[in-house]
Design a protein around this motif. Structure first.
Motif, PDB file in Angstrom:
ATOM      1  N   SER A 155       0.081  -3.925   4.264  1.00  0.00           N
ATOM      2  CA  SER A 155      -0.925  -4.622   3.471  1.00  0.00           C
ATOM      3  C   SER A 155      -2.278  -4.533   4.175  1.00  0.00           C
ATOM      4  O   SER A 155      -2.363  -4.195   5.366  1.00  0.00           O
ATOM      5  N   TYR A 156      -3.333  -4.843   3.442  1.00  0.00           N
ATOM      6  CA  TYR A 156      -4.704  -4.741   3.959  1.00  0.00           C
ATOM      7  C   TYR A 156      -5.485  -5.991   3.580  1.00  0.00           C
ATOM      8  O   TYR A 156      -5.305  -6.567   2.496  1.00  0.00           O
ATOM      9  N   ARG A 157      -6.363  -6.392   4.482  1.00  0.00           N
ATOM     10  CA  ARG A 157      -7.228  -7.546   4.226  1.00  0.00           C
ATOM     11  C   ARG A 157      -8.519  -7.347   5.022  1.00  0.00           C
ATOM     12  O   ARG A 157      -8.505  -6.798   6.126  1.00  0.00           O
ATOM     13  N   TYR A 161      -3.186  -3.795  12.960  1.00  0.00           N
ATOM     14  CA  TYR A 161      -4.383  -3.141  13.512  1.00  0.00           C
ATOM     15  C   TYR A 161      -5.586  -3.892  12.968  1.00  0.00           C
ATOM     16  O   TYR A 161      -5.728  -4.066  11.745  1.00  0.00           O
ATOM     17  N   PHE A 162      -6.464  -4.348  13.855  1.00  0.00           N
ATOM     18  CA  PHE A 162      -7.687  -5.034  13.445  1.00  0.00           C
ATOM     19  C   PHE A 162      -8.892  -4.283  13.996  1.00  0.00           C
ATOM     20  O   PHE A 162      -8.875  -3.864  15.153  1.00  0.00           O
ATOM     21  N   ARG A 163      -9.922  -4.130  13.160  1.00  0.00           N
ATOM     22  CA  ARG A 163     -11.145  -3.468  13.603  1.00  0.00           C
ATOM     23  C   ARG A 163     -12.361  -4.245  13.129  1.00  0.00           C
ATOM     24  O   ARG A 163     -12.441  -4.661  11.970  1.00  0.00           O
ATOM     25  N   ASN A 164     -13.307  -4.424  14.036  1.00  0.00           N
ATOM     26  CA  ASN A 164     -14.546  -5.137  13.745  1.00  0.00           C
ATOM     27  C   ASN A 164     -15.666  -4.127  13.510  1.00  0.00           C
ATOM     28  O   ASN A 164     -15.550  -2.962  13.900  1.00  0.00           O
ATOM     29  N   GLY A 165     -16.752  -4.569  12.886  1.00  0.00           N
ATOM     30  CA  GLY A 165     -17.873  -3.666  12.664  1.00  0.00           C
ATOM     31  C   GLY A 165     -18.975  -4.301  11.849  1.00  0.00           C
ATOM     32  O   GLY A 165     -18.811  -5.392  11.296  1.00  0.00           O
ATOM     33  N   PRO A 166     -20.133  -3.627  11.741  1.00  0.00           N
ATOM     34  CA  PRO A 166     -21.309  -4.193  11.076  1.00  0.00           C
ATOM     35  C   PRO A 166     -21.293  -3.996   9.566  1.00  0.00           C
ATOM     36  O   PRO A 166     -21.076  -2.895   9.074  1.00  0.00           O
ATOM     37  N   ASN A 167     -21.556  -5.075   8.838  1.00  0.00           N
ATOM     38  CA  ASN A 167     -21.675  -5.048   7.371  1.00  0.00           C
ATOM     39  C   ASN A 167     -22.783  -5.998   6.947  1.00  0.00           C
ATOM     40  O   ASN A 167     -22.518  -7.135   6.546  1.00  0.00           O
ATOM     41  N   PRO A 168     -24.047  -5.587   7.029  1.00  0.00           N
ATOM     42  CA  PRO A 168     -25.145  -6.507   6.719  1.00  0.00           C
ATOM     43  C   PRO A 168     -25.113  -6.982   5.272  1.00  0.00           C
ATOM     44  O   PRO A 168     -24.891  -6.185   4.352  1.00  0.00           O
ATOM     45  N   VAL A 169     -25.338  -8.273   5.090  1.00  0.00           N
ATOM     46  CA  VAL A 169     -25.355  -8.861   3.746  1.00  0.00           C
ATOM     47  C   VAL A 169     -26.751  -8.768   3.132  1.00  0.00           C
ATOM     48  O   VAL A 169     -26.907  -8.386   1.975  1.00  0.00           O
ATOM     49  N   GLY A 205      -8.129  -5.651   8.564  1.00  0.00           N
ATOM     50  CA  GLY A 205      -6.786  -5.746   9.102  1.00  0.00           C
ATOM     51  C   GLY A 205      -5.797  -4.935   8.292  1.00  0.00           C
ATOM     52  O   GLY A 205      -5.777  -5.020   7.059  1.00  0.00           O
ATOM     53  N   VAL A 206      -4.967  -4.126   8.989  1.00  0.00           N
ATOM     54  CA  VAL A 206      -3.872  -3.388   8.341  1.00  0.00           C
ATOM     55  C   VAL A 206      -2.580  -3.918   8.956  1.00  0.00           C
ATOM     56  O   VAL A 206      -2.359  -3.799  10.161  1.00  0.00           O
ATOM     57  N   TYR A 207      -1.728  -4.510   8.118  1.00  0.00           N
ATOM     58  CA  TYR A 207      -0.543  -5.243   8.576  1.00  0.00           C
ATOM     59  C   TYR A 207       0.724  -4.442   8.277  1.00  0.00           C
ATOM     60  O   TYR A 207       0.953  -4.009   7.133  1.00  0.00           O
ATOM     61  N   LEU A 240       0.823  -1.208   0.000  1.00  0.00           N
ATOM     62  CA  LEU A 240       0.000   0.000   0.000  1.00  0.00           C
ATOM     63  C   LEU A 240       0.861   1.264   0.000  1.00  0.00           C
ATOM     64  O   LEU A 240       1.969   1.282   0.541  1.00  0.00           O
ATOM     65  N   THR A 241       0.323   2.306  -0.606  1.00  0.00           N
ATOM     66  CA  THR A 241       1.016   3.590  -0.662  1.00  0.00           C
ATOM     67  C   THR A 241       1.003   4.251   0.716  1.00  0.00           C
ATOM     68  O   THR A 241      -0.030   4.290   1.392  1.00  0.00           O
ATOM     69  N   VAL A 242       2.155   4.778   1.108  1.00  0.00           N
ATOM     70  CA  VAL A 242       2.295   5.446   2.395  1.00  0.00           C
ATOM     71  C   VAL A 242       2.708   6.885   2.166  1.00  0.00           C
ATOM     72  O   VAL A 242       3.716   7.155   1.500  1.00  0.00           O
TER      73      VAL A 242
END
Length: 506
Positions: free
Chosen positions: A103-105, A68-76, A94-96, A54-56
């Motif tokens: 990287s991001y996932r 860094y990991f963050r959880n949250g709502p994403n209704p399908v 996740g940002v690694y 990723l660009t920095v």
């Protein structure tokens, strides 16, 4: 002296949530529903991706390793009834940071409920706001595992706000591995804010329910084995949200904000009331103590979502956290059938300290500051030990444009002096819960703020999302590095930091 805010004007609701914006990566059914928590910055993304290199912008610190990991709502699927953010399917972002690269996932938490709905091709849960027709839902209210995320026993564990059933994810692939369980327990259920003690590797947990025992508290060892569990005697069903711990104790919460159990049993309706005539109680229990060993301390009536840290000072146990004396703000007449949900999500809280004397039973309590802040985090190396710094999110009140819950700035507190430092994310820019990432090699012998503060932001003007990295010792100068993320990240709930030594060695 407190630092002044960067600006005093707050954007309008439309500017903040971007209600008229359509996104190609969002389920298109959201545009048929008039619910602000489905639009703009809250609009779910159904895209899952893996992007490296990723660009920095700026300079990425050489001693930053981990994720860094963050959880949250994403209704399908379109909800059967009125949508509440607690109903949205959990998604972990996740940002690694590894070897100077980022990287991001992101992945959905493949809960039992989501898998069942995928098989059916539609939403079948009544949702937390009802109406509650369980005859068409095999799992009752949908446990979305969308609230918290912690790292324990070499895996990420996702948790739901209402003491749900946790799930285990692989920390590197974010693939759901299945149900998370602590063998030996009577059931899987855990509260959203069970805690991992970095000093011992133990998980301290609690859960609660509508039938006796109304709370249980326990400890699992670093391998995931149950080493202790105790029933906690409460007057009735409660809605505690967090716990604290010191080196030798855990601090449990009995809060006067709960539903009427008779109405629940007769009508399956959760009618929440803040009982201003009932004191808040904090129960201090030895880490491996029995329920009979809890010492209860009465305090002024309040509600607490999140503690910052707890520690021991001689005969005293000290707890810092955010305190609310208005957990159910007044509903607005012009908000229709969503008014009570919107009011409940409008968070009013401020930085606060409680002190409990284990010898005399004395209680001392008082505010650290009056600014409306929450989603507070501290350096996890110092959890359970004396600390002074905490990192909060600034939240606009209703009269400041706080129609919905959102984070407009990062606030660093010195809880010893009450001084605060602020960084404003900018007009129409929304943050996420920030985590403290210790520098590689940092320990308790060094400065408590020797590390970085990391958060995600989304700009409602461009719909671009970034990961911001701040030097924890000077957040006012702004991020030292800005990582451009490959897609829009919707608003979410809680985050955690996992050290590289723990994550990448698995």
């Amino acid at each position: 002296m407190h630092a002044q805010r960067t600006h005093q004007e707050y954007p309008s609701v439309e500017q903040c949530i971007g209600a008229a914006t359509h996104f190609a990566d969002a389920p298109q059914w959201i545009y048929s529903l008039d619910n602000p928590y489905l639009h703009g910055v809250y609009a779910p993304t159904v895209d899952e991706m893996d992007v490296s290199g990723l660009t920095v912008e700026g300079e990425l610190p050489a001693d930053l390793e981990g994720a860094y990991f963050r959880n949250g709502p994403n209704p399908v699927y379109q909800p059967k009834n009125r949508y509440h953010p607690f109903d949205g399917d959990g998604m972990v972002h996740g940002v690694y940071f590894q070897h100077g690269k980022v990287s991001y996932r992101n992945r959905y938490v493949e809960t039992e409920a989501l898998l069942s709905e995928r098989a059916d091709g539609r939403s079948i849960s009544p949702g937390v706001m009802g109406p509650f027709d369980y005859s068409v839902s095999p799992f009752g209210i949908k446990d979305t595992s969308n609230t918290d995320v912690v790292f324990f026993n070499d895996q990420l564990v996702t948790l739901w706000y209402n003491a749900g059933n946790p799930y285990a994810l692989d920390g590197q692939s974010l693939k759901t591995q299945g149900a998370f369980d602590i063998p030996g327990r009577r059931h899987r259920r855990l509260s959203a804010h069970s805690k991992v003690d970095w000093a011992t590797g133990e998980m301290l947990f609690f859960d609660y329910g509508d039938e006796p025992p109304f709370m249980t508290y326990g400890v699992a060892d670093p391998s995931g084995k149950l080493v202790h569990e105790a029933d906690i005697d409460l007057p009735g069903p409660r809605l505690p949200h967090d716990l604290g711990f010191t080196r030798n104790y855990a601090v449990l919460h009995d809060l006067p904000f709960f539903h009427d159990i008779d109405v629940l049993r007769k009508h399956r309706l959760r009618v929440l009331t803040f009982h201003r005539d009932i004191p808040t109680r904090f129960g201090i229990i030895p880490r491996y103590g029995k329920g009979s060993e809890v010492r209860w301390f009465e305090c002024e009536p309040c509600y607490i979502l999140h503690t910052s840290n707890c520690w021991e000072e001689g005969d005293w146990v000290v707890m810092d956290g955010c305190r609310s004396i208005n957990p159910m703000p007044q509903a607005q007449d012009n908000e229709g059938d969503l008014s009570h949900m919107l009011a409940y999500m409008r968070l009013e809280a401020n930085n606060y300290r409680w002190r409990f004397n284990l010898r005399t039973g004395e209680v001392r309590e008082g505010p650290i500051d009056d600014l409306n802040t929450e989603f507070n985090k501290t350096n996890p190396i110092f959890h359970g030990e004396k600390s002074r710094f905490a990192y909060h999110q600034r939240i606009p009140l209703l009269h400041e444009g706080g129609h919905t819950l959102r984070f407009t700035g990062l606030v660093k507190y010195d809880n010893e002096t009450g001084r605060r430092w602020e960084y404003d994310y900018g007009k129409g820019v929304f943050g996420s819960e920030a985590v403290f990432a210790p520098r590689v090699g940092a320990d308790r012998s060094g400065p408590e703020d020797d590390g970085y503060v990391i958060t995600l932001v989304t700009d409602s003007g461009t719909w671009k999302s970034d990961c911001l990295v701040f030097d924890a010792q000077d957040i006012e100068k702004g991020p030292v590095a800005r990582v451009n993320l490959p897609h829009r990240v919707p608003f979410g709930f809680h985050a955690t930091w996992v050290r590289g030594q723990d994550l990448f060695s698995v």
